[in-house]
Design a protein around this motif. Sequence first.
Motif, PDB file in Angstrom:
ATOM      1  N   LEU A 142     130.565  16.890   2.390  1.00  0.00           N
ATOM      2  CA  LEU A 142     130.300  15.497   2.034  1.00  0.00           C
ATOM      3  C   LEU A 142     130.261  14.629   3.290  1.00  0.00           C
ATOM      4  O   LEU A 142     130.894  14.958   4.291  1.00  0.00           O
ATOM      5  N   PRO A 143     129.535  13.518   3.237  1.00  0.00           N
ATOM      6  CA  PRO A 143     129.512  12.622   4.393  1.00  0.00           C
ATOM      7  C   PRO A 143     130.858  11.896   4.540  1.00  0.00           C
ATOM      8  O   PRO A 143     131.174  11.000   3.774  1.00  0.00           O
ATOM      9  N   THR A 144     131.651  12.352   5.489  1.00  0.00           N
ATOM     10  CA  THR A 144     132.965  11.755   5.733  1.00  0.00           C
ATOM     11  C   THR A 144     133.157  11.571   7.233  1.00  0.00           C
ATOM     12  O   THR A 144     132.371  12.065   8.037  1.00  0.00           O
ATOM     13  N   SER A 145     134.239  10.914   7.586  1.00  0.00           N
ATOM     14  CA  SER A 145     134.553  10.736   9.008  1.00  0.00           C
ATOM     15  C   SER A 145     134.997  12.052   9.643  1.00  0.00           C
ATOM     16  O   SER A 145     135.030  12.165  10.863  1.00  0.00           O
ATOM     17  N   GLY A 146     135.317  13.061   8.823  1.00  0.00           N
ATOM     18  CA  GLY A 146     135.776  14.337   9.351  1.00  0.00           C
ATOM     19  C   GLY A 146     134.688  15.382   9.517  1.00  0.00           C
ATOM     20  O   GLY A 146     134.976  16.537   9.814  1.00  0.00           O
ATOM     21  N   ASN A 147     133.411  14.981   9.362  1.00  0.00           N
ATOM     22  CA  ASN A 147     132.320  15.944   9.460  1.00  0.00           C
ATOM     23  C   ASN A 147     132.296  16.693  10.786  1.00  0.00           C
ATOM     24  O   ASN A 147     132.156  17.920  10.804  1.00  0.00           O
ATOM     25  N   GLU A 148     132.415  15.972  11.880  1.00  0.00           N
ATOM     26  CA  GLU A 148     132.334  16.610  13.196  1.00  0.00           C
ATOM     27  C   GLU A 148     133.464  17.607  13.401  1.00  0.00           C
ATOM     28  O   GLU A 148     133.254  18.702  13.930  1.00  0.00           O
ATOM     29  N   ALA A 149     134.658  17.252  12.986  1.00  0.00           N
ATOM     30  CA  ALA A 149     135.800  18.149  13.137  1.00  0.00           C
ATOM     31  C   ALA A 149     135.625  19.404  12.288  1.00  0.00           C
ATOM     32  O   ALA A 149     135.883  20.523  12.744  1.00  0.00           O
ATOM     33  N   ALA A 150     135.161  19.240  11.051  1.00  0.00           N
ATOM     34  CA  ALA A 150     134.946  20.390  10.168  1.00  0.00           C
ATOM     35  C   ALA A 150     133.859  21.307  10.723  1.00  0.00           C
ATOM     36  O   ALA A 150     133.981  22.537  10.674  1.00  0.00           O
ATOM     37  N   GLU A 151     132.809  20.721  11.248  1.00  0.00           N
ATOM     38  CA  GLU A 151     131.734  21.525  11.841  1.00  0.00           C
ATOM     39  C   GLU A 151     132.234  22.276  13.075  1.00  0.00           C
ATOM     40  O   GLU A 151     131.841  23.417  13.316  1.00  0.00           O
ATOM     41  N   ALA A 152     133.111  21.658  13.851  1.00  0.00           N
ATOM     42  CA  ALA A 152     133.682  22.329  15.019  1.00  0.00           C
ATOM     43  C   ALA A 152     134.545  23.515  14.602  1.00  0.00           C
ATOM     44  O   ALA A 152     134.506  24.574  15.233  1.00  0.00           O
ATOM     45  N   VAL A 153     135.310  23.351  13.526  1.00  0.00           N
ATOM     46  CA  VAL A 153     136.136  24.452  13.013  1.00  0.00           C
ATOM     47  C   VAL A 153     135.237  25.590  12.542  1.00  0.00           C
ATOM     48  O   VAL A 153     135.480  26.761  12.837  1.00  0.00           O
ATOM     49  N   LEU A 154     134.166  25.244  11.830  1.00  0.00           N
ATOM     50  CA  LEU A 154     133.234  26.258  11.336  1.00  0.00           C
ATOM     51  C   LEU A 154     132.555  26.993  12.484  1.00  0.00           C
ATOM     52  O   LEU A 154     132.380  28.209  12.440  1.00  0.00           O
ATOM     53  N   GLU A 155     132.206  26.258  13.527  1.00  0.00           N
ATOM     54  CA  GLU A 155     131.556  26.880  14.685  1.00  0.00           C
ATOM     55  C   GLU A 155     132.525  27.811  15.421  1.00  0.00           C
ATOM     56  O   GLU A 155     132.143  28.894  15.870  1.00  0.00           O
ATOM     57  N   LYS A 156     133.771  27.404  15.511  1.00  0.00           N
ATOM     58  CA  LYS A 156     134.764  28.218  16.208  1.00  0.00           C
ATOM     59  C   LYS A 156     135.049  29.505  15.448  1.00  0.00           C
ATOM     60  O   LYS A 156     135.198  30.572  16.047  1.00  0.00           O
ATOM     61  N   ASP A 157     135.140  29.404  14.111  1.00  0.00           N
ATOM     62  CA  ASP A 157     135.409  30.587  13.294  1.00  0.00           C
ATOM     63  C   ASP A 157     134.671  30.445  11.965  1.00  0.00           C
ATOM     64  O   ASP A 157     135.128  29.738  11.067  1.00  0.00           O
ATOM     65  N   PRO A 158     133.519  31.105  11.814  1.00  0.00           N
ATOM     66  CA  PRO A 158     132.722  30.955  10.597  1.00  0.00           C
ATOM     67  C   PRO A 158     133.253  31.723   9.383  1.00  0.00           C
ATOM     68  O   PRO A 158     132.718  31.584   8.291  1.00  0.00           O
ATOM     69  N   GLU A 159     134.293  32.516   9.560  1.00  0.00           N
ATOM     70  CA  GLU A 159     134.856  33.259   8.439  1.00  0.00           C
ATOM     71  C   GLU A 159     135.986  32.455   7.821  1.00  0.00           C
ATOM     72  O   GLU A 159     137.073  32.334   8.382  1.00  0.00           O
ATOM     73  N   TRP A 160     135.709  31.888   6.649  1.00  0.00           N
ATOM     74  CA  TRP A 160     136.676  31.055   5.951  1.00  0.00           C
ATOM     75  C   TRP A 160     137.120  31.728   4.672  1.00  0.00           C
ATOM     76  O   TRP A 160     136.357  32.455   4.035  1.00  0.00           O
ATOM     77  N   ASN A 161     138.337  31.459   4.281  1.00  0.00           N
ATOM     78  CA  ASN A 161     138.873  31.897   3.010  1.00  0.00           C
ATOM     79  C   ASN A 161     139.580  30.692   2.399  1.00  0.00           C
ATOM     80  O   ASN A 161     140.153  29.889   3.121  1.00  0.00           O
ATOM     81  N   ALA A 162     139.489  30.580   1.075  1.00  0.00           N
ATOM     82  CA  ALA A 162     140.144  29.462   0.398  1.00  0.00           C
ATOM     83  C   ALA A 162     140.724  29.957  -0.916  1.00  0.00           C
ATOM     84  O   ALA A 162     140.139  30.819  -1.564  1.00  0.00           O
ATOM     85  N   PRO A 163     141.851  29.396  -1.314  1.00  0.00           N
ATOM     86  CA  PRO A 163     142.406  29.769  -2.613  1.00  0.00           C
ATOM     87  C   PRO A 163     141.447  29.365  -3.727  1.00  0.00           C
ATOM     88  O   PRO A 163     140.700  28.401  -3.595  1.00  0.00           O
ATOM     89  N   ILE A 164     141.462  30.105  -4.821  1.00  0.00           N
ATOM     90  CA  ILE A 164     140.544  29.821  -5.926  1.00  0.00           C
ATOM     91  C   ILE A 164     140.720  28.401  -6.459  1.00  0.00           C
ATOM     92  O   ILE A 164     139.797  27.807  -6.998  1.00  0.00           O
ATOM     93  N   LEU A 165     141.872  27.835  -6.266  1.00  0.00           N
ATOM     94  CA  LEU A 165     142.168  26.477  -6.722  1.00  0.00           C
ATOM     95  C   LEU A 165     141.271  25.426  -6.059  1.00  0.00           C
ATOM     96  O   LEU A 165     141.089  24.339  -6.595  1.00  0.00           O
ATOM     97  N   TRP A 166     140.672  25.746  -4.916  1.00  0.00           N
ATOM     98  CA  TRP A 166     139.862  24.764  -4.206  1.00  0.00           C
ATOM     99  C   TRP A 166     138.737  24.220  -5.075  1.00  0.00           C
ATOM    100  O   TRP A 166     138.384  23.043  -4.973  1.00  0.00           O
TER     101      TRP A 166
END
Length: 69
Positions: free
Chosen positions: A14-38
């Motif tokens: 979503l368009p938020t102020s945290g977009n750049e930070a989230a994209e940096a995290v994704l670029e650093k490590d593209p393998e993400w896992n999340a609990p089903i509750l997400w």
Amino acid sequence: MIVADTSLIASLLLPTSGNEAAEAVLEKDPEWNAPILWRYEFKNLLATQMRVLGLPVDTRCLFLRKPRK
């Protein structure tokens, strides 16, 4: 591997102020896992954004149509 919570996922999608930070995290490590509750938390976040910030219903429907893994 990054264990992502709903706020990190939302910052990426979503368009938020945290977009750049989230994209940096994704670029650093593209393998993400999340609990089903997400998914439930994300739906609640979208409903809140619709009610409080006026997120268009069409935008919300795009996220709810196809579940992401």
